[in-house]
Design a protein around this motif. Structure first.
Motif, PDB file in Angstrom:
ATOM      1  N   VAL A   1       1.190  -1.388  -0.328  1.00  0.00           N
ATOM      2  CA  VAL A   1       0.051  -0.249  -0.143  1.00  0.00           C
ATOM      3  C   VAL A   1       1.358   1.147  -0.291  1.00  0.00           C
ATOM      4  CG1 VAL A   1      -1.772   1.792   1.855  1.00  0.00           C
ATOM      5  CG2 VAL A   1      -1.687  -0.930   1.209  1.00  0.00           C
ATOM      6  N   LEU A   2       1.655   1.616   0.689  1.00  0.00           N
ATOM      7  CA  LEU A   2       2.491   2.845   0.959  1.00  0.00           C
ATOM      8  C   LEU A   2       3.863   2.301  -0.180  1.00  0.00           C
ATOM      9  CD1 LEU A   2       2.022   2.488   5.107  1.00  0.00           C
ATOM     10  CD2 LEU A   2       1.305   4.438   3.112  1.00  0.00           C
ATOM     11  N   TYR A   3       4.654   1.919   0.026  1.00  0.00           N
ATOM     12  CA  TYR A   3       5.601   1.350  -0.783  1.00  0.00           C
ATOM     13  C   TYR A   3       5.233   1.476  -2.694  1.00  0.00           C
ATOM     14  CZ  TYR A   3      10.219   0.495  -3.306  1.00  0.00           C
ATOM     15  OH  TYR A   3      10.889   0.525  -3.953  1.00  0.00           O
ATOM     16  N   GLY A   4       4.284  -0.264  -2.722  1.00  0.00           N
ATOM     17  CA  GLY A   4       3.910  -0.485  -4.465  1.00  0.00           C
ATOM     18  C   GLY A   4       3.306   0.372  -4.768  1.00  0.00           C
TER      19      GLY A   4
ATOM     20  N   ALA B   1       5.876  -6.338 -26.212  1.00  0.00           N
ATOM     21  CA  ALA B   1       5.171  -7.022 -25.989  1.00  0.00           C
ATOM     22  C   ALA B   1       4.279  -6.055 -26.363  1.00  0.00           C
ATOM     23  CB  ALA B   1       4.536  -7.646 -24.879  1.00  0.00           C
ATOM     24  N   THR B   2       4.554  -4.545 -25.682  1.00  0.00           N
ATOM     25  CA  THR B   2       3.346  -3.669 -25.602  1.00  0.00           C
ATOM     26  C   THR B   2       3.702  -1.967 -26.205  1.00  0.00           C
ATOM     27  OG1 THR B   2       4.827  -3.066 -23.475  1.00  0.00           O
ATOM     28  CG2 THR B   2       3.194  -4.289 -22.914  1.00  0.00           C
ATOM     29  N   GLY B   3       5.086  -2.098 -26.073  1.00  0.00           N
ATOM     30  CA  GLY B   3       5.614  -0.998 -27.303  1.00  0.00           C
ATOM     31  C   GLY B   3       6.269   0.178 -26.325  1.00  0.00           C
ATOM     32  N   TRP B   4       6.068  -0.089 -25.075  1.00  0.00           N
ATOM     33  CA  TRP B   4       6.571   1.119 -24.342  1.00  0.00           C
ATOM     34  C   TRP B   4       7.550   0.255 -22.864  1.00  0.00           C
ATOM     35  CZ3 TRP B   4       4.790   1.182 -19.083  1.00  0.00           C
ATOM     36  CH2 TRP B   4       3.602   0.217 -18.691  1.00  0.00           C
ATOM     37  N   TRP B   5       8.118   1.320 -22.639  1.00  0.00           N
ATOM     38  CA  TRP B   5       9.124   0.775 -20.967  1.00  0.00           C
ATOM     39  C   TRP B   5       9.099   1.453 -20.089  1.00  0.00           C
ATOM     40  CZ3 TRP B   5      10.038  -3.299 -18.427  1.00  0.00           C
ATOM     41  CH2 TRP B   5      11.304  -3.351 -17.459  1.00  0.00           C
ATOM     42  N   ASP B   6       9.084   1.175 -18.461  1.00  0.00           N
ATOM     43  CA  ASP B   6       9.442   2.271 -17.368  1.00  0.00           C
ATOM     44  C   ASP B   6       9.897   1.439 -16.698  1.00  0.00           C
ATOM     45  OD1 ASP B   6       9.166   3.793 -15.214  1.00  0.00           O
ATOM     46  OD2 ASP B   6       7.098   4.381 -15.581  1.00  0.00           O
ATOM     47  N   GLU B   7      11.344   1.643 -16.665  1.00  0.00           N
ATOM     48  CA  GLU B   7      12.054   1.479 -15.664  1.00  0.00           C
ATOM     49  C   GLU B   7      11.745   1.146 -13.607  1.00  0.00           C
ATOM     50  OE1 GLU B   7      15.958   0.249 -15.177  1.00  0.00           O
ATOM     51  OE2 GLU B   7      14.733   0.099 -16.772  1.00  0.00           O
ATOM     52  N   ARG B   8      10.779   1.868 -13.924  1.00  0.00           N
ATOM     53  CA  ARG B   8       9.826   2.075 -12.249  1.00  0.00           C
ATOM     54  C   ARG B   8       9.390   0.719 -12.162  1.00  0.00           C
ATOM     55  NH1 ARG B   8       7.829   7.157 -12.315  1.00  0.00           N
ATOM     56  NH2 ARG B   8       7.360   6.799 -14.084  1.00  0.00           N
ATOM     57  N   ILE B   9       9.022   0.095 -13.927  1.00  0.00           N
ATOM     58  CA  ILE B   9       8.960  -1.589 -13.116  1.00  0.00           C
ATOM     59  C   ILE B   9       9.982  -2.443 -13.121  1.00  0.00           C
ATOM     60  CG2 ILE B   9       7.828  -3.803 -14.743  1.00  0.00           C
ATOM     61  CD1 ILE B   9       6.487  -1.222 -16.798  1.00  0.00           C
ATOM     62  N   TRP B  10      11.135  -2.360 -13.714  1.00  0.00           N
ATOM     63  CA  TRP B  10      12.135  -3.384 -13.267  1.00  0.00           C
ATOM     64  C   TRP B  10      12.175  -3.174 -11.956  1.00  0.00           C
ATOM     65  CZ3 TRP B  10      14.706  -7.338 -14.618  1.00  0.00           C
ATOM     66  CH2 TRP B  10      16.680  -7.807 -13.504  1.00  0.00           C
TER      67      TRP B  10
ATOM     68  N   LEU C   1      10.527  -2.478  -9.457  1.00  0.00           N
ATOM     69  CA  LEU C   1       9.571  -2.505  -8.753  1.00  0.00           C
ATOM     70  C   LEU C   1       9.763  -4.158  -8.362  1.00  0.00           C
ATOM     71  CD1 LEU C   1       7.242  -2.019  -7.462  1.00  0.00           C
ATOM     72  CD2 LEU C   1       5.592  -2.149  -9.287  1.00  0.00           C
ATOM     73  N   LEU C   2       9.790  -4.988  -9.616  1.00  0.00           N
ATOM     74  CA  LEU C   2       9.972  -6.201  -9.446  1.00  0.00           C
ATOM     75  C   LEU C   2      11.095  -6.779  -8.597  1.00  0.00           C
ATOM     76  CD1 LEU C   2       9.850  -7.572 -13.384  1.00  0.00           C
ATOM     77  CD2 LEU C   2       7.917  -7.263 -11.881  1.00  0.00           C
TER      78      LEU C   2
ATOM     79  N   LEU D   1      18.734   0.033  -6.060  1.00  0.00           N
ATOM     80  CA  LEU D   1      17.471  -1.051  -5.386  1.00  0.00           C
ATOM     81  C   LEU D   1      18.137  -2.417  -6.062  1.00  0.00           C
ATOM     82  CD1 LEU D   1      15.741  -1.938  -3.618  1.00  0.00           C
ATOM     83  CD2 LEU D   1      13.570  -1.564  -4.919  1.00  0.00           C
ATOM     84  N   PRO D   2      19.011  -2.722  -7.009  1.00  0.00           N
ATOM     85  CA  PRO D   2      19.074  -3.571  -8.059  1.00  0.00           C
ATOM     86  C   PRO D   2      20.801  -4.682  -7.436  1.00  0.00           C
ATOM     87  CG  PRO D   2      18.260  -2.159  -9.395  1.00  0.00           C
ATOM     88  CD  PRO D   2      18.462  -1.962  -8.687  1.00  0.00           C
TER      89      PRO D   2
END
Length: 418
Positions: free
Chosen positions: A67-70, A157-166, A168-169, A211-212
């Motif tokens: 809730v507070l971070y993701g 697959a989507t045509g775009w990317w946001d580094e924050r996806i990585w 978040l994973l 984070l990585p």
């Protein structure tokens, strides 16, 4: 009573200021007030659950982090994709990293590249001069190459990317690693302390690209603790190849290794294995354009003149600049002469302590302390650098001090579940 309610107390102490930061983010985005109010109510429910239903403490801790971070990170990704304007922001580091991967996939060397016109100039900067990242890529090759297959597949697959996806994973992986490193209430409380430090979500919304590296260092700490020394050496090498900052943690991890089976005789073998991924990632770029690589990753940080990163942040360098001891933001100054003695003292204390206390939380704490001592006296001490140190120290301390889980037949219940 205080010990039994420690997890709920930590959720309250860290959750309330983190929720306040989230509220400000929501206001900046122009979201209706009822939405953050619902999330605040959900946090209150999670705290109550952790008190009245001890069996659901795991859910409460994970839910609070989600809730507070993701959720703020997911919101930032959606806004960056769908909403135009100054409030739909991404940090310059996170954005440059994803641009650099696209360059690499197009066969262009990302080091020494001119990023002007790429959109990077619109990232938050707040200085009277142009962002020097427009002409320098400071990040080591592992940061660019390791997630490249994920970005390539997602973009296909989507045509775009946001580094924050990585990122978040990676955050999910760090949460799991903390649970494995510190089973039972220790891991839950350490995860809450790590992710809910006030301000962490704000920096993560822009892109917490340390984070990585932290995840790789934690994975190495876990592997060493389980006497999997060869995988640990390889993970340490990956961390260094991802961010040169990982070198600060190296002596602490070696001390942790000696506490868990490494000997002076076996050390060269593991050191050679750690060097391997560094060479594999760095050598191609050094061969491609060595001057550009050295300018971007070395001289840009430690040199002087108009082509280096200017002094800024909240550390020693800014204090010296404001006191007039350093006259210009790009002037040379022997910071290493201050940093090295201080961090050597931290390393020596870590060696002495870890030789007698074989606790994973201690390894995390001493890594965080070494980072703090080195980075607060660095040429530039950004809030993200201090966060890197504080979150490791907080997780280590909380993991060290958390009460033991009730046992059954001598086996910790939560440890067995983890």
């Amino acid at each position: 009573m205080l010990v039994r309610r420690g997890e709920a107390l930590l959720l309250v102490l860290l959750g309330i200021p983190s929720a306040a930061v989230g509220w400000q983010i929501a206001r900046t985005w122009g979201l209706p007030g009822w939405l953050p109010a619902i999330l605040a109510g959900l946090l209150a429910i999670l705290v109550l659950v952790s008190v009245v239903r001890p069996g659901l403490k795991e859910l409460a801790a994970a839910g609070a982090v989600v809730v507070l971070y993701g959720l703020p990170i997911l919101g930032a990704i959606v806004r960056w994709r769908l909403v135009a304007g100054p409030t739909a922001l991404i940090g310059d580091g996170a954005y440059q990293i994803q641009l650099a991967r696209n360059l690499l996939m197009a066969g262009i060397d990302p080091y020494g590249h001119d990023y002007t016109g790429s959109g990077l100039e619109r990232a938050p900067w707040g200085q009277p001069f142009p962002n020097p990242a427009l002409h320098h890529l400071d990040y080591w090759p592992g940061t660019i190459v390791l997630p490249l297959p994920v970005q390539a597949a997602f973009q296909f697959a989507t045509g775009w990317w946001d580094e924050r996806i990585w990122l978040l994973l990676t955050g999910v992986a760090v949460f799991i690693l903390l649970r494995w490193l510190l089973p039972g209430p220790a891991g839950r409380m350490a995860a809450v302390a790590f992710f809910l430090i006030p301000g962490h979500s704000l920096l993560a919304v822009l892109g917490d690209n340390d984070l990585p590296m932290i995840g790789l260092l934690m994975a190495a700490t876990l592997a060493i603790g389980r006497r999997r020394l060869m995988p640990a050496a390889f993970l340490i090498g990956l961390a260094i190849a991802t961010k040169q900052t990982a070198l600060i943690a190296l002596p602490v991890l070696v001390a942790w290794g000696f506490a868990n089976g490494i000997t002076w005789r076996s050390l060269p073998r593991y050191a050679g294995l750690a060097v391997l991924p560094v060479v594999v990632f760095v050598a191609p770029f050094a061969a491609w354009n060595a001057p550009a690589f050295v300018r971007d990753t070395v001289l840009y940080n430690v040199g002087s003149g108009s082509d280096v990163y200017p002094i800024q942040g909240i550390g020693l360098s800014s204090w010296l600049l404001h006191a007039g001891i350093i006259h210009g933001a790009r002037d040379a100054f022997p910071f290493l002469a201050i940093q090295l003695p201080l961090v050597i003292v931290a390393w020596a204390l870590a060696w002495r302590w870890l030789a007698q206390h074989r606790v994973a939380g201690d390894a995390l704490f001493w890594m965080g302390l070494a980072f703090f001592v080195f980075l607060i006296t660095n040429r530039f001490a950004q809030p993200t650098y201090l966060l890197l140190a504080v979150e490791l120290m907080a997780a280590g301390l909380v993991g060290r001090l958390a009460p033991a889980e009730p046992t059954s037949a001598g086996v910790p219940v939560a440890a067995a579940a983890a």
